[in-house]
Design an enzyme around this catalytic site. Sequence first.
Site, PDB file in Angstrom:
ATOM      1  N   TRP A   1      23.318  44.379  34.434  1.00  0.00           N
ATOM      2  CA  TRP A   1      24.633  43.742  34.327  1.00  0.00           C
ATOM      3  C   TRP A   1      25.187  43.618  32.904  1.00  0.00           C
ATOM      4  O   TRP A   1      24.481  43.203  31.997  1.00  0.00           O
ATOM      5  CB  TRP A   1      24.534  42.337  34.930  1.00  0.00           C
ATOM      6  CG  TRP A   1      25.778  41.557  34.694  1.00  0.00           C
ATOM      7  CD1 TRP A   1      26.012  40.661  33.685  1.00  0.00           C
ATOM      8  CD2 TRP A   1      26.987  41.623  35.469  1.00  0.00           C
ATOM      9  NE1 TRP A   1      27.294  40.171  33.776  1.00  0.00           N
ATOM     10  CE2 TRP A   1      27.904  40.735  34.870  1.00  0.00           C
ATOM     11  CE3 TRP A   1      27.368  42.340  36.609  1.00  0.00           C
ATOM     12  CZ2 TRP A   1      29.188  40.554  35.371  1.00  0.00           C
ATOM     13  CZ3 TRP A   1      28.654  42.149  37.105  1.00  0.00           C
ATOM     14  CH2 TRP A   1      29.540  41.261  36.486  1.00  0.00           C
TER      15      TRP A   1
ATOM     16  N   ASP B   1      31.581  40.688  29.031  1.00  0.00           N
ATOM     17  CA  ASP B   1      32.391  40.748  27.807  1.00  0.00           C
ATOM     18  C   ASP B   1      31.784  41.480  26.599  1.00  0.00           C
ATOM     19  O   ASP B   1      30.602  41.305  26.309  1.00  0.00           O
ATOM     20  CB  ASP B   1      32.655  39.334  27.275  1.00  0.00           C
ATOM     21  CG  ASP B   1      33.058  38.345  28.323  1.00  0.00           C
ATOM     22  OD1 ASP B   1      33.215  38.720  29.481  1.00  0.00           O
ATOM     23  OD2 ASP B   1      33.207  37.174  27.970  1.00  0.00           O
TER      24      ASP B   1
ATOM     25  N   GLN C   1      27.773  40.706  26.695  1.00  0.00           N
ATOM     26  CA  GLN C   1      27.149  39.787  27.639  1.00  0.00           C
ATOM     27  C   GLN C   1      26.269  40.620  28.555  1.00  0.00           C
ATOM     28  O   GLN C   1      26.754  41.555  29.213  1.00  0.00           O
ATOM     29  CB  GLN C   1      28.229  39.043  28.443  1.00  0.00           C
ATOM     30  CG  GLN C   1      28.973  38.011  27.626  1.00  0.00           C
ATOM     31  CD  GLN C   1      28.116  36.789  27.342  1.00  0.00           C
ATOM     32  OE1 GLN C   1      27.973  35.915  28.176  1.00  0.00           O
ATOM     33  NE2 GLN C   1      27.523  36.733  26.148  1.00  0.00           N
TER      34      GLN C   1
ATOM     35  N   PHE D   1      26.314  32.779  25.468  1.00  0.00           N
ATOM     36  CA  PHE D   1      27.622  33.217  25.965  1.00  0.00           C
ATOM     37  C   PHE D   1      28.392  33.967  24.871  1.00  0.00           C
ATOM     38  O   PHE D   1      27.893  34.172  23.777  1.00  0.00           O
ATOM     39  CB  PHE D   1      28.416  31.995  26.453  1.00  0.00           C
ATOM     40  CG  PHE D   1      28.207  31.682  27.914  1.00  0.00           C
ATOM     41  CD1 PHE D   1      27.067  32.096  28.586  1.00  0.00           C
ATOM     42  CD2 PHE D   1      29.162  30.957  28.625  1.00  0.00           C
ATOM     43  CE1 PHE D   1      26.875  31.812  29.944  1.00  0.00           C
ATOM     44  CE2 PHE D   1      28.991  30.668  29.979  1.00  0.00           C
ATOM     45  CZ  PHE D   1      27.854  31.090  30.639  1.00  0.00           C
TER      46      PHE D   1
ATOM     47  N   GLU E   1      39.838  31.802  28.060  1.00  0.00           N
ATOM     48  CA  GLU E   1      38.537  32.240  27.556  1.00  0.00           C
ATOM     49  C   GLU E   1      38.765  33.289  26.463  1.00  0.00           C
ATOM     50  O   GLU E   1      39.828  33.892  26.383  1.00  0.00           O
ATOM     51  CB  GLU E   1      37.705  32.911  28.662  1.00  0.00           C
ATOM     52  CG  GLU E   1      37.494  32.057  29.899  1.00  0.00           C
ATOM     53  CD  GLU E   1      36.642  32.741  30.974  1.00  0.00           C
ATOM     54  OE1 GLU E   1      35.757  32.085  31.512  1.00  0.00           O
ATOM     55  OE2 GLU E   1      36.876  33.926  31.281  1.00  0.00           O
TER      56      GLU E   1
HETATM   57  C1  FRU Z   1      34.429  35.665  30.187  1.00  0.00           C
HETATM   58  C2  FRU Z   1      33.274  34.684  30.210  1.00  0.00           C
HETATM   59  C3  FRU Z   1      33.229  33.907  28.921  1.00  0.00           C
HETATM   60  C4  FRU Z   1      31.803  33.484  28.843  1.00  0.00           C
HETATM   61  C5  FRU Z   1      31.086  34.678  29.429  1.00  0.00           C
HETATM   62  C6  FRU Z   1      29.852  34.353  30.198  1.00  0.00           C
HETATM   63  O1  FRU Z   1      34.244  36.763  30.995  1.00  0.00           O
HETATM   64  O2  FRU Z   1      33.395  33.832  31.325  1.00  0.00           O
HETATM   65  O3  FRU Z   1      34.144  32.827  28.881  1.00  0.00           O
HETATM   66  O4  FRU Z   1      31.389  33.202  27.542  1.00  0.00           O
HETATM   67  O5  FRU Z   1      32.017  35.330  30.275  1.00  0.00           O
HETATM   68  O6  FRU Z   1      29.135  35.491  30.517  1.00  0.00           O
END
Ligand code: FRU
Length: 548
Positions: A57, A60, A76, A116, A242
């Site tokens: 997976w 971001d 991420q 995150f 975000e």
């Molecule tokens: C955006 C988000 C961010 C967060 C991350 C978590 O896609 O929700 O706000 O830091 O993904 O994986």
Amino acid sequence: MNRVKKLSGIIFLSVLMAGIFSCKNDSKEEEKQVAEVKVQKDEDYRPNFHFTPKKNWMNDPNGMFYLNGTYHLYFQYYPDDNVWGPMHWGHATSKDMITWEEQPIALFPDEKGYIFSGSAVVDRNNTSGFGEEGKTPVVAIFTYHEPEAAKEGKKDYQSQAIAYSLDEGQTWTKYEGNPVIPNPGIENFRDPKVIWDDINQQWLMALATTEKALFYTSQNLKDWKKLSEFGENTGAHDGVWECPDIFPMRVQGSDEQKWVLIQSLNPGGYNGGSGTQYFVGDFDGKEFTPVSGMEALEEKHPFWIDFGRDNYAGVTWSNIPDEDGRKLFLGWMSNWLYAEKVPTTTWRSSMTIARELKLIKEGDRYLLTSEPVEELKKYRGEKIQKKDIAVSGNTVVLDSEEVDLAKVEIRFNIKDLEATTYNFSLSNDGGEEFIISYNHPKKEFTMNRSHAGKNDFSDEFAAENSTAPRISDAQNLNAILIIDKTSIEMFFDNGKTVITEIFFPSQPWTDFSFTGLEDFRVDSLEAYELNFEKEEQNSEENREEEDI
Ligand code: FRU
């Protein structure tokens, strides 16, 4: 009927006959034919040139910085499954933002929480004091997310933290004084984007909370002070804000300087789900003030970095040298509405192509445009050029014998728009198609992926068409299309209307066609297959070609 179509007709017939006459027939020839019509899945869907992790997976983009000839992209990442889970920062590097090499995982979750989204800066003057033996520290600023606290319904489950690298981003040490910004009792308090604000001589952080962006300042990346807030009364709010980004930009063709705030939100994007809007304004070192006309934008305003369903959480690279001076951007090519369900299993999600952002002014309106980075041109194969194409009924203008429609750049130009509808589509021999319609009187694009292949994995993926406004008033429509196996990125009118969408056809696309309610002419069209194995063979000539 072209050769590809004939061939697939024959294959289809043979498969049918093989099925009817002999289930046991094991001749090599027939096995091959059966193999050729097999439905695409998984590795067949892995993009030819958009970044995907080898396994599992991704969401971001994070911590993007440039240093000594290398572009870094963190992301991420959940390395143990193909759905979202305890977040790490994966890592990839590139010399040109186009071909990427995956690197070992950069940041792992720990007792303080999941890692995150966030950013990274090159601390040239060692303001943080993390530098040792003359090595320049790179500092990552990220959000710690405490899953247990979140589950218990506490509000203060997110805080901001830092880590540093003394080997140009390969390995990282988390700061022992973390968090550097503890949670002040705010739910959804995340995604720090830090820049060196040269104008005001400060480290400047944009942070997102449910309905606004917060700004913080620091001199050493460890001690932060809140400056101001922005956004509660303007823009789209049908979800959580975000992944912000903020930076100054010169308006093209002038000396005027403005500040741009990029602000993702989910849900509540232009077409529902995830989307990224922007604001243009002034920043006096403390407060962001939007330009007149942007103080109270309605939900469905026209200021989106991309109107498509599949470009989210995008931000810009830091530390781009002044001699380069570009603002370089990349986003996650998916949408939280269905990202965890798309029909791939070994990996999930890819990034968009890297894009150059420009700020332009038309009348009294400031617009942020984006186009694919120049670097993509060096992968161009031979140029295919067509002029003055008469479109009457369904007109195939490119087929997969001329160019591989799973890795292609197509540019076209239609002058003197007079017809009401201009449709173009990608289709295959399985009767699937992805259709884009431009309705000229309405100045609106509509994207239909309801028959573009697999879509039963989610109710949200293709149930409705997406739309995008045409921002430009020009009488000519020009387009750049970047097509990979499972995505199309469309840049109209020099990047004023940008639309990114993904799809999962059961067989590769074989035709690129135009059609409309009336006949029309396409004045010019260029196509280049993009070749990633033999970069050196692509001719100089094609790189320098004037764009249409
Ligand atoms: C955006 C988000 C961010 C967060 C991350 C978590 O896609 O929700 O706000 O830091 O993904 O994986």
